[in-house]
Write an enzyme that holds these catalytic residues in place. Structure first.
Site, mmCIF file in Angstrom:
data_model
loop_
_atom_site.group_PDB
_atom_site.id
_atom_site.type_symbol
_atom_site.label_atom_id
_atom_site.label_comp_id
_atom_site.label_asym_id
_atom_site.label_seq_id
_atom_site.Cartn_x
_atom_site.Cartn_y
_atom_site.Cartn_z
ATOM 1 N N GLU A 160 -8.148 -15.311 -28.160
ATOM 2 C CA GLU A 160 -9.284 -16.193 -27.879
ATOM 3 C C GLU A 160 -10.523 -15.779 -28.671
ATOM 4 O OE1 GLU A 160 -8.139 -17.733 -23.402
ATOM 5 O OE2 GLU A 160 -8.974 -15.713 -23.642
ATOM 6 N N GLU A 181 -0.920 -15.456 -20.783
ATOM 7 C CA GLU A 181 -1.407 -15.393 -19.401
ATOM 8 C C GLU A 181 -0.414 -15.905 -18.367
ATOM 9 O OE1 GLU A 181 -5.129 -15.742 -21.988
ATOM 10 O OE2 GLU A 181 -3.078 -16.495 -21.977
#
Length: 329
Positions: A160, A181
């Site tokens: 990210e 995730e």
């Protein structure tokens, strides 16, 4: 099973992350130190905000190249103990209430006095995550060029951070980049579900995020998740080279272009055009642009030719990042 056995195990105090910055102006190299496992923690949230705020405000800082102190990892992922702690002590909430909480966190973060008091409560992790998002958005709006020199694997928040940068140079080798995730029953929380689809397309991003599968350097390059793949020994030097090249252009113009693309291009066409028009009007009136345009007109009149239609002049302008004027403008 008694109550004590259901509690999360105690964790030894982990070393706090830090960012080692090389340079004071021009192109800075920011080496992320996430400890022996290259983890992102609350301390790195603060360090990142401080660095981005500084780079955005200082006209002499034209670019920042992020890399890692770890030999084979850019950022592994967030410190899971930090995330786990932040998810305890609250009653179950639904998505609508969570959105309200996130909006409240943004408001609180803008009020220093209230933020200081709130950070002493269980709202601390929520405030840290909101600050993290705000930092990424400032990177996208800033005239500073941000480059990710991805020297190794980057999962979850590591990916990210790279995708919040303007340019991504990834090291070749046995490394991966992606969003993992879901394998911890989580969802991307640092903007991955929004930025990855904008880079590689929604369907490709959806399948990868649902699966929790990361991309090899070759896959990431083919999809557009990174811009270049180079030997690991060259990744920082190439990142600096790209940063130096792009940051020769007028910093305020770079910021206007970035805002138009990052924010304006996601609006409707009519709204996006209005967004672009506003940015253009500000730059058109600037002293730097006015000076360069007048010089361009004079050169055109003197030679009878348009300088940007002369191949040699255009090539030199691309190398210099300007036509007319001086480097500092």
């Amino acid at each position: 099973m008694n109550q004590k056995s259901r509690q999360a195990p105690a964790h030894a105090a982990a070393p706090q992350g830090r960012i080692i910055v090389e340079g004071d102006s021009g192109v800075l190299v920011a080496r992320i130190d996430g400890g022996p496992n290259a983890l992102f923690d609350a301390a790195l949230t603060r360090e990142l905000k401080k660095l981005v705020d500084r780079a955005d405000k200082d006209p002499d800082i034209r670019a920042v190249v992020f890399t890692s102190t770890h030999p084979d990892r850019f950022l592994s992922h967030s410190d899971v103990a930090w995330l786990q702690k932040g998810g305890t002590g609250f009653p179950p909430i639904n998505t609508r209430l969570a959105r309200l909480a996130a909006g409240s966190a943004r408001l609180i973060n803008r009020l220093p006095g209230i933020r200081t008091l709130a950070s002493m409560t269980r709202l601390e992790t929520l405030l840290q995550l909101d600050s993290f998002h705000a930092t990424f958005l400032k990177m996208n709006a800033s005239g500073t060029i941000f480059v990710a020199a991805i020297n190794g694997s980057a999962l979850a928040v590591g990916a990210e951070l790279a995708w919040a940068c303007d340019i991504r140079i990834m090291a070749d080798g046995d490394h991966v980049i992606g969003l993992s995730e879901v394998l911890l029953a989580l969802t991307p929380g640092g903007g991955g579900s929004q930025r990855l689809p904008r880079l590689i397309g929604r369907q490709q991003a959806l399948i990868a995020i649902l699966e929790g599968r990361a991309f090899t350097p070759a896959e990431a390059l083919e999809l557009g998740a990174v811009d270049e793949v180079v030997p690991q020994s060259e990744v920082v030097a190439r990142g600096v080279e790209r940063a130096e090249y792009l940051s020769r252009r007028a910093k305020k113009s770079l910021g206007a272009i970035k805002r138009s693309l990052y924010f304006g291009s996601t609006l409707s066409l009519e709204q996006g055009l209005q967004f672009e028009h506003a940015e253009f009007l500000v730059r058109d009136q600037s002293k730097v642009a006015q000076k360069r345009m007048l010089e361009y007109i004079d050169a055109s009149n003197a030679t009878g030719e348009l300088p940007l239609l002369n191949k040699e002049t255009y090539a030199q302008a691309l190398r210099d990042g300007r036509i007319g004027g001086s480097y500092g403008e």
